[in-house]
Design a protein around this motif. Structure first.
Motif, PDB file in Angstrom:
ATOM      1  N   VAL A 164     -89.868 -34.022 -47.386  1.00 17.20           N
ATOM      2  CA  VAL A 164     -89.620 -32.856 -48.245  1.00 17.20           C
ATOM      3  C   VAL A 164     -90.427 -33.004 -49.527  1.00 17.20           C
ATOM      4  O   VAL A 164     -90.335 -34.028 -50.196  1.00 17.20           O
ATOM      5  CB  VAL A 164     -88.113 -32.744 -48.613  1.00 17.20           C
ATOM      6  CG1 VAL A 164     -87.863 -31.499 -49.441  1.00 17.20           C
ATOM      7  CG2 VAL A 164     -87.233 -32.749 -47.375  1.00 17.20           C
ATOM      8  N   ASN A 165     -91.217 -31.997 -49.818  1.00 12.10           N
ATOM      9  CA  ASN A 165     -91.883 -31.942 -51.123  1.00 12.10           C
ATOM     10  C   ASN A 165     -91.001 -31.061 -52.000  1.00 12.10           C
ATOM     11  O   ASN A 165     -91.038 -29.831 -51.911  1.00 12.10           O
ATOM     12  CB  ASN A 165     -93.291 -31.348 -50.954  1.00 12.10           C
ATOM     13  CG  ASN A 165     -94.031 -31.219 -52.262  1.00 12.10           C
ATOM     14  OD1 ASN A 165     -93.436 -31.151 -53.329  1.00 12.10           O
ATOM     15  ND2 ASN A 165     -95.352 -31.162 -52.177  1.00 12.10           N
ATOM     16  N   TRP A 166     -90.173 -31.708 -52.796  1.00 11.81           N
ATOM     17  CA  TRP A 166     -89.146 -30.979 -53.543  1.00 11.81           C
ATOM     18  C   TRP A 166     -89.712 -30.001 -54.566  1.00 11.81           C
ATOM     19  O   TRP A 166     -89.168 -28.918 -54.743  1.00 11.81           O
ATOM     20  CB  TRP A 166     -88.180 -31.959 -54.200  1.00 11.81           C
ATOM     21  CG  TRP A 166     -87.189 -32.486 -53.213  1.00 11.81           C
ATOM     22  CD1 TRP A 166     -87.283 -33.635 -52.479  1.00 11.81           C
ATOM     23  CD2 TRP A 166     -85.961 -31.864 -52.820  1.00 11.81           C
ATOM     24  NE1 TRP A 166     -86.192 -33.779 -51.654  1.00 11.81           N
ATOM     25  CE2 TRP A 166     -85.353 -32.699 -51.845  1.00 11.81           C
ATOM     26  CE3 TRP A 166     -85.302 -30.688 -53.187  1.00 11.81           C
ATOM     27  CZ2 TRP A 166     -84.145 -32.394 -51.244  1.00 11.81           C
ATOM     28  CZ3 TRP A 166     -84.098 -30.386 -52.587  1.00 11.81           C
ATOM     29  CH2 TRP A 166     -83.518 -31.232 -51.627  1.00 11.81           C
ATOM     30  N   THR A 167     -90.781 -30.386 -55.241  1.00  8.43           N
ATOM     31  CA  THR A 167     -91.316 -29.457 -56.241  1.00  8.43           C
ATOM     32  C   THR A 167     -91.766 -28.176 -55.566  1.00  8.43           C
ATOM     33  O   THR A 167     -91.540 -27.082 -56.067  1.00  8.43           O
ATOM     34  CB  THR A 167     -92.490 -30.064 -57.042  1.00  8.43           C
ATOM     35  OG1 THR A 167     -93.324 -30.781 -56.141  1.00  8.43           O
ATOM     36  CG2 THR A 167     -92.021 -30.991 -58.145  1.00  8.43           C
ATOM     37  N   GLN A 168     -92.350 -28.352 -54.381  1.00 13.63           N
ATOM     38  CA  GLN A 168     -92.815 -27.172 -53.661  1.00 13.63           C
ATOM     39  C   GLN A 168     -91.632 -26.390 -53.079  1.00 13.63           C
ATOM     40  O   GLN A 168     -91.612 -25.163 -53.113  1.00 13.63           O
ATOM     41  CB  GLN A 168     -93.775 -27.611 -52.561  1.00 13.63           C
ATOM     42  CG  GLN A 168     -94.590 -26.460 -52.015  1.00 13.63           C
ATOM     43  CD  GLN A 168     -95.501 -26.901 -50.899  1.00 13.63           C
ATOM     44  OE1 GLN A 168     -95.644 -28.094 -50.609  1.00 13.63           O
ATOM     45  NE2 GLN A 168     -96.109 -25.943 -50.246  1.00 13.63           N
ATOM     46  N   LEU A 169     -90.645 -27.122 -52.545  1.00 13.40           N
ATOM     47  CA  LEU A 169     -89.482 -26.459 -51.941  1.00 13.40           C
ATOM     48  C   LEU A 169     -88.768 -25.567 -52.955  1.00 13.40           C
ATOM     49  O   LEU A 169     -88.332 -24.467 -52.615  1.00 13.40           O
ATOM     50  CB  LEU A 169     -88.514 -27.511 -51.381  1.00 13.40           C
ATOM     51  CG  LEU A 169     -87.222 -26.984 -50.760  1.00 13.40           C
ATOM     52  CD1 LEU A 169     -87.516 -26.076 -49.567  1.00 13.40           C
ATOM     53  CD2 LEU A 169     -86.316 -28.121 -50.318  1.00 13.40           C
TER      54      LEU A 169
END
Ligand SMILES: *[C@@H]1O[C@H](CO)[C@@H](O)[C@H](O)[C@H]1NC(C)=O
Ligand SMILES: *[C@@H]1O[C@H](CO)[C@@H](O)[C@H](O)[C@H]1NC(C)=O
Ligand SMILES: *[C@@H]1O[C@H](CO)[C@@H](O)[C@H](O)[C@H]1NC(C)=O
Ligand SMILES: *[C@@H]1O[C@H](CO)[C@@H](O)[C@H](O)[C@H]1NC(C)=O
Ligand SMILES: *[C@@H]1O[C@H](CO)[C@@H](O)[C@H](O)[C@H]1NC(C)=O
Ligand SMILES: *[C@@H]1O[C@H](CO)[C@@H](O)[C@H](O)[C@H]1NC(C)=O
Ligand SMILES: *[C@@H]1O[C@H](CO)[C@@H](O)[C@H](O)[C@H]1NC(C)=O
Ligand SMILES: *[C@@H]1O[C@H](CO)[C@@H](O)[C@H](O)[C@H]1NC(C)=O
Ligand SMILES: *[C@@H]1O[C@H](CO)[C@@H](O)[C@H](O)[C@H]1NC(C)=O
Length: 390
Positions: A52-57
């Motif tokens: 998971v790329n959280w900043t992108q999510l």
């Protein structure tokens, strides 16, 4: 079970449940980012991992923020999104009166971190509308309770769905929410996402195992009154409960890839008993020609293919039949559905049903045998009355 892997805030919910076998692994990703949704991914690697790329999510363009590593280990992926809750009353003289829809993408959800039980493998996602002018949710909430399983078996609570180690149960709960009408009924809209090559179909079958679900009495006409009166009386007769499966099949129909399975009963009690059953109906499956609500994990995983090669199907599940006042009275509704990969589990006869059947079938058989013996004995005796005269 992992909560928000790689992210140290609980302002959003993402729950990763995975099961690893010797040659494959399965991922369930539950989330309340956008509308409540679950992503199901089957891989042919025992060590595939969720990334998971959280900043992108959490950005406005989440496409590509969730993926499985290594990407080529993925054999099948699908998603189920709970989009809307409708409420309506039968309006006189005819028709239905719909109240403003609850859009589940516009709910605010509690952190599920504190509801996680790593022993029982359960978690509960609970929310209320972010904006609730009518105040219907002031004493209540809508929740999704997730249960993962380590082995196969049957859930202890009604409706006692059969499960396998690679399936999960989801319970939809509406508790304490004030209905807006005197005989309000609720309808939950469920959408599924399939990639190219897979299609969803609704299958219905009668459960043969009556021990676990209430028998629904169906009224049918055509029983002539004694005496040849042509008038027909509606006559309730028991029909076995229905088991519905929304299966994903490969386009050529050669294999079943995944399923949602439920019984046609919901319950009006926290401690469901058979008599708390509420009729539950599935309305037709539709190819949804609309864009999904910004359910971020679905967009994050499927990316741009969501709008091109993926098919979105949706269906409405309604709760309550003619007995529309049940919710008004109990203020509680629970509906369970099993999600999984491959063929849905099938009910077999339970031991209790088998023994009842055995008694039912066995008694006439025993009578018949006993009868024949008596007849034989009687005949013997009769013959013996005619002893040879020589
Ligand atoms: C979840 O709860 C655990 C234990 O209560 C805590 O250690 C952890 O930091 C929490 N996680 C998040 C993302 O809040
Ligand atoms: C959360 O992680 C970020 C960086 O990843 C860090 O700056 C922040 O201090 C962390 N917050 C807490 C409460 O641990
Ligand atoms: C996450 O996504 C952002 C925005 O697309 C990108 O700038 C960043 O490099 C990505 N991070 C990782 C670890 O891939
Ligand atoms: C987790 O579930 C088990 C079994 O249902 C139960 O005994 C236990 O008390 C639960 N733990 C918590 C923290 O709720
Ligand atoms: C919420 O509960 C309180 C106390 O039980 C009650 O007075 C109030 O009317 C309820 N509100 C709604 C909207 O049902
Ligand atoms: C609900 O019932 C009450 C009393 O029976 C009645 O006054 C009211 O108009 C009804 N409301 C609706 C929306 O049918
Ligand atoms: C059906 O399609 C799958 C891939 O989509 C393929 O592997 C399989 O061989 C096909 N089966 C038949 C009977 O055509
Ligand atoms: C679906 O919607 C698009 C535009 O919104 C339209 O071009 C297309 O014809 C629709 N398809 C069906 C099957 O209705
Ligand atoms: C579900 O029912 C509502 C209200 O009748 C309708 O607007 C919606 O299109 C239905 N959804 C599906 C998938 O049939």
């Amino acid at each position: 079970m992992q909560y928000n892997p790689g992210w140290n805030s609980s302002s959003v919910n993402l729950l990763h449940v995975w099961a690893a076998g010797p040659r494959d692994s399965l991922h369930y990703v539950w989330s309340s980012i956008g509308a409540p949704a679950v992503l199901l991914v089957a891989t042919q690697s025992p060590s595939s991992a969720l990334r998971v790329n959280w900043t992108q999510l959490l950005s406005p363009s989440p496409a590509g923020a969730i993926w499985i590593d290594p990407p080529d280990s993925v054999v099948y992926s699908t998603a189920v999104v709970f989009t809307k809750l409708f409420e309506f009353s039968e309006a006189k003289p005819s028709g239905e009166l719909f109240y403003p829809t609850y859009d589940l993408a516009e709910f605010s959800w509690d952190s599920l971190n504190h509801t996680l039980n790593h022993t029982a493998l359960t978690a509960e996602l609970s929310g209320v509308p972010a904006n609730d002018p009518g105040g219907g949710f002031s004493n209540g909430s809508l929740a999704f309770r997730v249960t993962a399983y380590e082995g196969q078996g049957r859930e202890g609570r009604l409706p006692s769905l059969l499960h396998t180690a690679d399936s999960s149960q989801l319970e939809f709960l509406l508790a304490g929410v004030a209905p807006r009408g005197n005989s309000s009924r609720f309808v939950l809209e469920v959408a599924t996402v399939e990639e190219a090559g897979a299609v969803r179909r609704l299958r219905s079958q009668r459960s043969i195992d009556d021990e676990y679900t209430p028998t629904i009495f169906e009224v049918s006409e055509g029983w002539p009154r004694a005496g040849g009166d042509p008038a027909v009386l509606p006559c309730p007769h028991p029909v076995p409960p229905q088991v519905l499966s929304l299966v994903a099949e490969s386009q050529n129909g050669s294999s079943t890839l995944g399923f949602l399975q439920w019984k046609a009963t919901a319950y009006g009690s926290r401690h469901p008993r058979r008599e708390d059953g509420i009729q539950c109906r599935a309305q037709g499956l539709q190819v949804a020609n609309w864009t999904l609500p910004v359910s971020s994990i679905v967009q994050a995983y499927f990316g741009d293919s969501l709008g091109s090669t993926c098919t979105i199907s949706a269906l409405n599940v309604s709760f309550g039949g003619e007995e529309g006042e049940v919710y008004q009275e109990k203020r509680y509704l629970s509906w369970s559905v099993l999600l999984g990969f491959g063929e849905p589990p099938r009910d077999t006869f339970s031991p209790l049903v088998i023994s009842i059947t055995a008694v039912a079938l066995g008694t006439p058989l025993a009578m018949l045998l006993l009868g024949s013996c008596l007849v034989l004995l009687a005949q013997r005796r009769r013959y013996s009355e005619y002893e040879p005269i020589n």
